[in-house]
Design an enzyme around this catalytic site. Structure first.
Site, short mmCIF file in Angstrom:
data_model
loop_
_atom_site.label_atom_id
_atom_site.label_comp_id
_atom_site.label_asym_id
_atom_site.label_seq_id
_atom_site.Cartn_x
_atom_site.Cartn_y
_atom_site.Cartn_z
N ASP A 125 -7.75 19.19 -13.89
CA ASP A 125 -7.96 17.38 -14.39
C ASP A 125 -7.16 17.06 -16.05
O ASP A 125 -8.06 17.84 -17.02
CB ASP A 125 -9.09 16.98 -14.60
N TYR A 163 -16.50 16.44 -15.31
CA TYR A 163 -16.80 15.02 -14.94
C TYR A 163 -18.06 14.90 -13.70
O TYR A 163 -18.02 15.52 -13.05
CB TYR A 163 -15.56 14.32 -14.82
N LYS A 206 -8.66 6.14 -19.10
CA LYS A 206 -9.00 6.53 -20.30
C LYS A 206 -8.03 6.29 -20.98
O LYS A 206 -7.69 5.49 -21.65
CB LYS A 206 -9.34 7.84 -20.31
N ARG A 240 1.14 -1.10 0.03
CA ARG A 240 0.35 0.14 0.05
C ARG A 240 0.72 1.38 0.15
O ARG A 240 0.87 2.24 -0.26
CB ARG A 240 -0.94 0.23 1.18
C1 LIG Z 1 -13.33 9.14 -15.97
C2 LIG Z 1 -13.16 10.33 -15.73
C3 LIG Z 1 -13.10 10.73 -14.09
C4 LIG Z 1 -12.97 9.53 -12.80
O1 LIG Z 1 -12.45 8.60 -13.66
P1 LIG Z 1 -11.88 7.27 -12.72
O2 LIG Z 1 -10.56 6.19 -13.33
O3 LIG Z 1 -13.40 6.69 -13.51
O4 LIG Z 1 -12.28 6.89 -10.61
C5 LIG Z 1 -12.32 11.87 -13.54
N1 LIG Z 1 -12.25 13.24 -14.35
C6 LIG Z 1 -12.29 12.63 -16.09
C7 LIG Z 1 -12.54 13.41 -16.69
C8 LIG Z 1 -12.93 11.57 -16.14
O5 LIG Z 1 -13.38 11.51 -17.84
#
Ligand SMILES: *Cc1c(COP(=O)(O)O)cnc(C)c1O
Length: 388
Positions: free
Chosen positions: A176, A104, A201, A52
């Protein structure tokens, strides 16, 4: 690999953070499937004591991602939400956050339904408007949260200008960067303090792993992120880290094709008689085009378009595609299609949705790396099958 800075992005994608194993010469970072590590003497370990806290597969991925974002430090989490939660862990009760309104859905949920419980307050503004950001700051604003391009309308935020506003108020600016990826946009270079990723993604890139990351140049922030990795425990396993390391090696070649296909589809849709409007920052007509051209190296693989159609017809259209898969998420090699009004943004009341510009006929596509002519043909047959 020698000093990272000597190499260009494509080279660092393949190599940064990874050296062949000294003992065996094994090229790829192994999946270190360990929970614990032998100590040489009580309290004397060789850098790892418990997975961890730290794991060698994760270490390589963290170094790779830090290099790609031109950052000093990287930390990985078990999901993008895990990384966003860690940024929020920095806050105290009574703190205030200014955030983009077009963010998001899961980010909005953790802000409004988890952190408001701890007396953190959030103000949502149109972050394409620097004056609106400035006006939202007040006593106790500690964080500016940005996403660019935004979801699903692909609005573009001037990261440099917005980070300046945050810094004038002694607040942190977090971006982000999931939609753009570091191949196209490096927010730390534009003045942001923290970059957040959903590795799920484009960085993973193959729709087979869930993960998150934070990158920063600030040693103190990084130490706090490490403390929260260990204290909260939202860390990824070595298998996940291995998959993302494999993904980032091909990020540049995948992104080039994502961008090329999205650009061609956006132009085709823009000229299409059944399409009212296309949201793609690469189009000259996009209101954020000039800022995007200045801060991004290309315009990405995400686009949205408004069909001249009812909610039902648009729903029928996204259900009729054969190459595009009807699914939420994005950033994999395969093309995905969805209807925000009934899927990713369904939790927003219809009136608010309309006010935010999310019409019933809006369709969002994550354009994959297939042949673009097959994507066009597929969209055309789906429109033919659905629109009266
Ligand atoms: C998918 C996404 C998230 C969250 O990510 P997870 O891996 O699904 O927890 C946050 N910000 C954006 C822009 C996303 O597309």
């Amino acid at each position: 690999m020698p000093e990272d800075d000597d190499f260009r992005f494509e080279t660092r994608s393949v190599h940064a953070g990874q050296d062949p194993d000294e003992e065996t010469g094994a090229l790829m970072t192994p999946i270190h499937a360990n929970s614990t590590y032998e100590q040489d003497a009580p309290g004397e370990h060789r850098g790892y004591e418990y997975s961890r806290t730290g794991n060698p597969t994760r270490t390589d991925l963290e170094a790779n991602l830090a290099s790609l974002e031109n950052g000093e430090y990287g930390r990985c989490f078990s999901s993008g939400m895990g990384s966003i939660n860690t940024v929020l862990n920095l806050l105290d009760a009574g703190d205030h956050v200014v955030s983009g309104e077009d963010i998001y859905g899961g980010t909005r949920r953790i802000f409004d339904r988890v952190y408001t419980q701890y007396d953190v307050e959030f103000t949502y503004v149109d972050t394409t408007d620097l004056d609106a950001i400035e006006d939202a700051f007040r006593e106790g604003t500690e964080l500016l949260w940005l996403e660019t391009p935004t979801n699903p309308l692909m609005s573009i935020v001037d990261v440099e200008g917005a980070a300046d506003v945050a810094h004038d108020h002694d607040a942190l600016c977090a971006v982000d960067n999931t939609f753009a990826t570091p191949y196209l946009q490096r927010p730390l270079d534009l003045g942001a303090d923290i970059v957040s990723h959903s590795l799920t993604k484009y960085l993973g890139g193959h729709s087979d792993v869930v993960g998150g990351a934070l990158i920063t140049n600030d040693e103190e922030l990084d130490e706090r992120f490490g403390f929260y990795q260990n204290s909260v425990g939202a860390t990824p396993g070595p298998h996940e880290c291995f998959l993302v390391l494999r993904g980032t090696k091909t990020l540049p070649v995948r992104m080039d094709r994502h961008c090329e296909n999205a650009r061609e589809l956006a132009q085709w849709l823009d000229d299409h008689e059944d399409v009212d409007r296309v949201y793609y920052p690469g189009l000259d007509s996009h209101p954020g085009h000039d800022i995007a051209a200045g801060q991004m190296d290309d315009f990405g693989g995400m686009l949205s378009f408004e069909l001249e159609a009812s909610l039902e017809e648009a729903a029928e259209c996204v259900s009729s595609t054969e190459v595009f898969t009807l699914a939420e998420s994005l950033g994999g090699v395969e093309s995905l299609i969805e209807q925000p009004a009934t899927m990713t943004h369904a939790s927003i009341p219809a009136e608010e949705r309309e006010a935010a510009g999310l019409s019933d006929g809006l369709i969002r596509a994550s354009v994959g790396i297939e042949h673009v002519d097959d994507l066009k043909t597929d969209l055309q047959q789906a429109m033919d099958a659905s629109i009266e």
